[in-house]
Design a protein around this motif. Structure first.
Motif, short mmCIF file in Angstrom:
data_model
loop_
_atom_site.label_atom_id
_atom_site.label_comp_id
_atom_site.label_asym_id
_atom_site.label_seq_id
_atom_site.Cartn_x
_atom_site.Cartn_y
_atom_site.Cartn_z
N GLY A 1 -28.75 -27.21 7.01
CA GLY A 1 -30.02 -27.93 7.12
C GLY A 1 -31.02 -27.47 6.08
N MET A 2 -31.08 -26.16 5.83
CA MET A 2 -31.93 -25.63 4.75
C MET A 2 -31.51 -26.18 3.40
N VAL B 1 -34.19 -22.43 -1.88
CA VAL B 1 -35.42 -21.82 -1.36
C VAL B 1 -35.90 -20.67 -2.24
N GLY B 2 -35.08 -20.26 -3.20
CA GLY B 2 -35.46 -19.17 -4.09
C GLY B 2 -34.65 -17.92 -3.81
N TYR B 3 -34.28 -17.22 -4.88
CA TYR B 3 -33.52 -15.99 -4.72
C TYR B 3 -34.32 -14.98 -3.89
N GLN C 1 -35.04 -15.19 -0.77
CA GLN C 1 -35.86 -15.78 0.28
C GLN C 1 -35.04 -16.45 1.38
N PHE C 2 -33.76 -16.13 1.47
CA PHE C 2 -32.95 -16.74 2.52
C PHE C 2 -33.45 -16.35 3.90
N GLU C 3 -33.74 -15.08 4.09
CA GLU C 3 -34.08 -14.59 5.43
C GLU C 3 -35.33 -15.26 6.00
N PRO C 4 -36.48 -15.24 5.30
CA PRO C 4 -37.63 -15.95 5.87
C PRO C 4 -37.41 -17.45 5.98
N ALA C 5 -36.69 -18.03 5.03
CA ALA C 5 -36.44 -19.47 5.08
C ALA C 5 -35.58 -19.83 6.29
N TYR C 6 -34.59 -19.00 6.58
CA TYR C 6 -33.71 -19.28 7.71
C TYR C 6 -34.48 -19.28 9.02
N TYR C 7 -35.29 -18.26 9.24
CA TYR C 7 -36.01 -18.19 10.51
C TYR C 7 -37.09 -19.25 10.61
N ALA D 1 -35.07 -22.24 11.67
CA ALA D 1 -34.65 -22.10 13.07
C ALA D 1 -35.83 -22.35 14.01
N GLY D 2 -37.02 -21.85 13.64
CA GLY D 2 -38.21 -22.11 14.45
C GLY D 2 -38.57 -23.58 14.48
N ARG D 3 -38.41 -24.26 13.33
CA ARG D 3 -38.70 -25.70 13.29
C ARG D 3 -37.74 -26.47 14.18
N LEU D 4 -36.46 -26.10 14.17
CA LEU D 4 -35.49 -26.78 15.02
C LEU D 4 -35.78 -26.56 16.49
N LEU D 5 -36.19 -25.34 16.85
CA LEU D 5 -36.52 -25.06 18.24
C LEU D 5 -37.74 -25.86 18.69
N ALA D 6 -38.74 -25.95 17.80
CA ALA D 6 -39.97 -26.68 18.15
C ALA D 6 -39.71 -28.18 18.30
N THR D 7 -38.80 -28.73 17.52
CA THR D 7 -38.56 -30.17 17.56
C THR D 7 -37.54 -30.58 18.62
N SER D 8 -36.54 -29.71 18.85
CA SER D 8 -35.48 -30.08 19.79
C SER D 8 -35.63 -29.43 21.16
#
Length: 625
Positions: free
Chosen positions: A312-313, A322-324, A326-332, A335-342
């Motif tokens: 999804g990212m 998302v930039g070298y 920056q995977f970790e902050p981008a992933y969470y 994941a937070g966006r998916l939790l808020a929407t679903s």
């Protein structure tokens, strides 16, 4: 044996022998983590630095080049492009997530620098092995050094499983009984041992000549490694290791069967595989370890969810990533966006710095350009296979399969530099023409003339000496830093002189900074020093933007709550951050409402709350320090 120690590359061979028999097996208590956080990886790169120095004698006015080597060099250059673009551009990559309204993209990109340097050093090592111009005996001997390495590690794993008492110096957990060797992670150990088993079987039938006692000694060594390794892979219960080993055996055993013309030898080979697998299964039943295998071997578990979120990212940042770093902050954030929407709570773990798939990692961070680099690497390897005979092609695929399969489900190169070196040596061996070219598959042009060869050669040698000496110095001082910081944590963070005694301020830099600032935060909370708390927040803001570990985030929430208490008695900023963390870390108790209310109550009562000194909380069966 005389031919092995001839030529300018004999120093490189000697270093490989020392590394395989001694250097890679030196155990140093440490604090866990990945990459250079693990001391045995620093030891590996120290030896690589020495190889850089020793290989200067092998350089000649004509250098050896192959199609695969050029693919490696071009792919490495392509993977550097996003990092160089971020370094020299002031623009912020679109779609990059931010915890705070702070541009920390440059800091995150610097965080990815060690990974790129390790990639480049591996490509350089591959090129230097080509320049050594090893003869047939030397090439075979270099593969034998890898078998020596596997032999010692397999022995180490068997000792851990069968011999070590409960109270042992290695602090190996004998109740869990996962013999992880030097790697401190059973999945990494499993793919390494599986590679060793396949290499032993390949060398068993590859060696030409030899009769009598010498011949049977060779058979005894390779057979013992293969048998013990098969038993160990079964005991380790790693899906990636076991499945890839089985697939590798399906590819390699027909080749071995065809090359063995003696009926006795074929019978020994078949009995070896069947009896070893049976012994491993019998030991599983004897030690009652089969229940876990029945429970988890048929499911992907949380990896499926990680891959789904990562895809999804990628879909949202398809071209530039998302930039070298920056995977970790981008992933969470995703994941937070998916939790808020679903509204569906994910089963994801905390402190996820990698999607457990190397291609997805590079694609998510670097976009399409990094995917093209991986396709270029695949093209180079396929071209090598096309030049080989059918048997050698199957053998190359089999020997690389455990590492390739592990790359798709974990990040073994981040846990173990040995895996990277092993893979490079194996593909170098097959790329160098282990099978003679046929009329249909002519050998490519391999030597290139260099203009102004004398000056260029001198510059190249000086450059290699500088790189090699710098690598050795950095890793050696890093090991001293490892010792000091491990002793500091063992002493319950009560010896600040340890922090001042480190020789390398960049090695474990984030740990060193956290140790210093967490002590300062504890003192500031005890003394209710608002200025010191604000100073901690100024340090913590950019750090959690690129490294959103739960321990760092907890400390940041504590500092925010304390700062707001002294300022307005309102918890607006802290509550907003906590609400976001509850979405991005739904399973983390530190950010649950009761835990946050307890923090507020402690601060209101003047009691200093808990402050973490660790980047990550200890998990798993391995005790690191």
């Amino acid at each position: 044996m005389n031919k092995v120690w001839q030529g300018p590359g004999r120093g490189v061979l000697a270093l490989f022998v020392i590394w395989a028999l001694v250097g890679q097996h030196v155990f140093i208590h440490h604090l866990g983590g990945s990459n250079l956080d693990l001391p045995f990886n620093a030891i590996t790169w120290l030896f690589v630095g020495l190889v850089f120095i020793a290989s200067t004698r092998a350089l000649k006015p004509k250098w050896v080049s192959s199609e695969l080597g050029r693919c490696f060099a071009l792919a490495a250059l392509v993977l550097w492009l996003p990092w160089l673009f971020a370094l020299f551009s002031s623009a912020v990559m679109p779609g990059s997530p931010r915890y705070l309204v702070i541009d920390e993209s440059s800091a995150a990109y610097w965080q990815a620098l060690p990974r790129l340097l390790a990639l480049t050093a591996g490509v350089l090592l591959f090129w230097l092995l080509q320049q050594c111009r090893f003869n047939t005996e030397q090439r075979h001997f270099l593969l034998c050094t890898l078998l020596m390495l596997a032999t010692v590690q397999i022995g180490f794993g068997l000792v851990q499983f069968f011999v070590l008492p409960a109270d042992n110096w290695f602090m190996f957990n004998t109740k869990v009984r996962f013999p992880y060797g030097i790697f401190m992670q059973r999945n990494v150990m499993s793919s390494f041992v599986g590679s060793g088993v396949l290499l032993a079987l390949y060398l068993l039938v590859r060696r030409a000549g030899g009769t009598g006692r010498e011949h049977w000694r060779w058979w005894l060594w390779c057979s013992a490694v293969a048998a013990a390794g098969l038993v160990l892979v079964v005991l380790l219960q790693s899906r990636a290791g076991l499945y890839s080993l089985l697939a590798g055996l399906c590819l390699l055993l027909p080749v071995c069967w065809m090359r063995l013309t003696n009926r006795l030898q074929r019978g020994v080979l078949l009995a070896l595989v069947l009896c070893s697998a049976g012994a491993g299964l019998a030991l599983l039943l004897h030690f009652d370890l089969h229940r876990r295998a029945l429970a988890v071997y048929g499911e992907l578990g949380v990896r499926y969810e990680i891959w789904q979120t990562t895809l999804g990212m990628i879909a949202q940042n398809l071209w530039l990533g998302v930039g070298y770093g920056q995977f970790e902050p981008a992933y969470y954030a995703e994941a937070g966006r998916l939790l808020a929407t679903s509204g569906v709570v994910p089963a994801m773990p905390g402190n996820l710095a990698h999607p457990h798939n190397e291609i997805l990692m590079w694609w998510a961070e670097g976009g399409v350009i990094t995917l093209l680099a991986w396709l270029l690497l695949a093209w180079g390897v396929l071209r090598v296979g096309w030049r080989l005979s059918a048997g050698e092609r199957l053998a190359m695929l089999a020997l690389c399969l455990p590492l390739f399969a592990h790359l798709m489900s974990e990040y073994p190169l981040g846990h173990s530099s040995v895996h990277w070196i092993w893979l490079l040596v194996v593909v170098w061996y097959f790329d160098g023409g282990s099978a003679a070219p046929s009329a249909e598959r002519p050998a490519p042009r391999r030597e290139l003339e260099i203009a102004s060869s004398g000056i260029f050669l001198a510059i190249l040698r000086v450059g290699l000496l500088v790189v090699g000496c710098t690598t050795v110095l950095y890793m050696a001082t890093g090991l001293q830093t490892v010792y000091q910081l491990t002793q500091y944590q063992r002493g319950q963070f009560s010896e600040p002189a340890r922090l001042d005694a480190v020789w390398n301020p960049w090695f474990w830099g984030d740990r060193q900074a956290l140790y210093r600032h967490s002590v300062a935060l504890k003192a500031a909370l005890a003394e209710q020093d608002a200025a010191a708390i604000q100073a901690y927040l100024e340090w913590s803001n950019p750090v959690i933007a690129r490294l959103p570990r739960t321990t760092l985030l907890h400390n940041h929430v504590v500092a925010l709550l304390a700062a707001e208490k002294f300022a307005t008695e309102k918890f607006a900023a802290a509550d907003a951050l906590v609400a976001r963390l509850q979405l991005e870390y739904p399973h983390q108790r530190l950010f649950k409402a009761p835990a946050v209310e307890q923090l507020k109550a402690q601060l209101a009562a003047g009691e200093p709350p808990r402050v973490f000194h660790n980047l990550t909380q200890p998990v798993g069966a391995a005790t690191y320090y």
